[in-house]
Design an enzyme around this catalytic site. Structure first.
Site, PDB file in Angstrom:
ATOM      1  N   TYR A  75      -1.431  -1.018  10.719  1.00 20.56           N
ATOM      2  CA  TYR A  75      -1.556  -1.314   9.290  1.00 20.56           C
ATOM      3  C   TYR A  75      -0.378  -0.725   8.517  1.00 20.56           C
ATOM      4  O   TYR A  75       0.259  -1.416   7.707  1.00 20.56           O
ATOM      5  CB  TYR A  75      -2.872  -0.749   8.761  1.00 20.56           C
ATOM      6  CG  TYR A  75      -3.107  -1.009   7.289  1.00 20.56           C
ATOM      7  CD1 TYR A  75      -3.540  -2.252   6.850  1.00 20.56           C
ATOM      8  CD2 TYR A  75      -2.905  -0.005   6.339  1.00 20.56           C
ATOM      9  CE1 TYR A  75      -3.758  -2.504   5.504  1.00 20.56           C
ATOM     10  CE2 TYR A  75      -3.118  -0.244   4.990  1.00 20.56           C
ATOM     11  CZ  TYR A  75      -3.547  -1.492   4.577  1.00 20.56           C
ATOM     12  OH  TYR A  75      -3.755  -1.734   3.245  1.00 20.56           O
ATOM     13  N   LYS A  79       2.592  -2.672   6.433  1.00 14.25           N
ATOM     14  CA  LYS A  79       2.807  -2.433   5.002  1.00 14.25           C
ATOM     15  C   LYS A  79       4.219  -1.905   4.726  1.00 14.25           C
ATOM     16  O   LYS A  79       4.797  -2.182   3.665  1.00 14.25           O
ATOM     17  CB  LYS A  79       1.743  -1.477   4.461  1.00 14.25           C
ATOM     18  CG  LYS A  79       0.336  -2.070   4.451  1.00 14.25           C
ATOM     19  CD  LYS A  79       0.265  -3.351   3.631  1.00 14.25           C
ATOM     20  CE  LYS A  79      -1.131  -3.933   3.587  1.00 14.25           C
ATOM     21  NZ  LYS A  79      -1.202  -5.166   2.763  1.00 14.25           N
ATOM     22  N   SER A 105       0.855  -1.186   0.000  1.00 12.07           N
ATOM     23  CA  SER A 105       0.000   0.000   0.000  1.00 12.07           C
ATOM     24  C   SER A 105       0.889   1.234   0.000  1.00 12.07           C
ATOM     25  O   SER A 105       2.075   1.159   0.349  1.00 12.07           O
ATOM     26  CB  SER A 105      -0.888  -0.004   1.252  1.00 12.07           C
ATOM     27  OG  SER A 105      -1.529   1.240   1.436  1.00 12.07           O
TER      28      SER A 105
END
Length: 300
Positions: free
Chosen positions: A185, A189, A172
């Site tokens: 998160y 990533k 991402s």
């Protein structure tokens, strides 16, 4: 080699690489065939994973589909079979190392050696750090990055033996830029991007140039993982747009796939900005989505 010659070689390589990129911009690149390749896609029961599966089905790949959602992965497999391809559906928890290894052994016996893997399974818990439960942080890392390690470790030996394969990491833009209320998160990533870059370098050092690597880095995608996402500077992407870029990148062996592509320029330029200017730019983006803040759901 003499250091001066090495520097000269570096400069020549840089110039050649930029000229090559310029030529590729105007001349379409040749796409490789994935027909007959055994393709493992995790998180295939919905979103990017499902759409990616359909694209490989159109190209006559043999599909191995994983998802923790039994109904979702079986629906995806059924749609692929309508296109006349072989699709094997497995219910697998990509946060469970033992289950991953057991399922891969089953795939090897029932289907064969996987030659392309799309490590797509992911999870996210939008919340401020203090409202995020310990088990949510653990689960985020187990699915978003540790699963990549276990799957890749198990599949690499057969790829290395043949010097043939493709390992795709779905990361991402959050793997390049920290976003408030998405700390676990983003951290996972960042790790995924590092995994891709490290693996790419290691395969090159080992001389396994036939094993390709790609890393997908989109901005916010409308998959339902984050509710009501919006930004001022970037579009909220639809799944089909992201998957088109992903498939194109895989077929042309592109290492980093940014969606939209110009986000790469933004990320590079931001590295040269003073910290205060970077903070202002982050506020200008006005990224918003539903998140748990202080144990209450708010738009952030």
């Amino acid at each position: 080699m003499n250091i001066i010659l090495e520097i000269l070689l570096l400069l020549i390589t840089i110039i050649y690489s930029y000229l090559e990129s310029l030529v590729k911009f105007f001349i379409p690149q040749r796409r490789k065939s994935v027909a007959g390749e055994i393709v493992l896609i995790t998180g295939a029961g919905h979103g990017i994973g499902r759409q990616t599966t359909y694209e490989f089905a159109k190209r006559q790949s043999i599909l191995v589909l994983w998802d923790i959602n039994k109904r979702g992965v079986e629906e995806t497999a059924a749609e692929c079979r309508k296109l006349g391809v072989t699709a094997h559906a497995y219910v697998v928890d990509c946060s469970n190392r033992e289950e991953i290894y057991r399922s891969l052994n089953q795939v090897k016996k029932e289907v064969g050696d996987v030659t392309i893997v799309v490590n797509n399974a992911g999870t996210v818990y939008p919340a401020d750090l203090l409202s995020t439960k310990d088990e949510e942080i653990t689960k985020t890392f187990e699915v978003n990055i540790l699963g990549h390690f276990w799957i890749t470790k198990a599949l690499l030996p057969s790829m290395m033996e043949r010097n043939h394969g493709h390992i795709v990491t779905v990361a991402s833009v959050c793997g390049h830029e920290g976003i408030p209320y998405l700390i676990p998160y983003c951290s996972s990533k960042f790790a995924a991007v590092g995994f891709h870059r490290g693996l790419t370098s290691e395969l090159q050092a080992l001389g396994k140039t036939g094993i390709k690597t790609s890393c997908l880095c989109p901005v916010f995608v409308n998959t339902g993982f984050t509710k009501n996402p919006s930004t001022r500077l970037w579009p909220v992407l639809e799944t089909d747009e992201v998957v088109r870029s992903l498939i194109d990148g895989i077929l042309t062996n592109k290492k980093m796939i940014f969606v939209p592509s110009y986000i790469n320029i933004f990320l590079r330029l931001q590295k040269f900005l003073p910290e205060r200017a970077s903070a202002i730019l982050n506020r200008m983006q006005n990224i918003q989505f539903e998140a748990v803040v202080g144990h209450k759901i708010k738009m952030k």
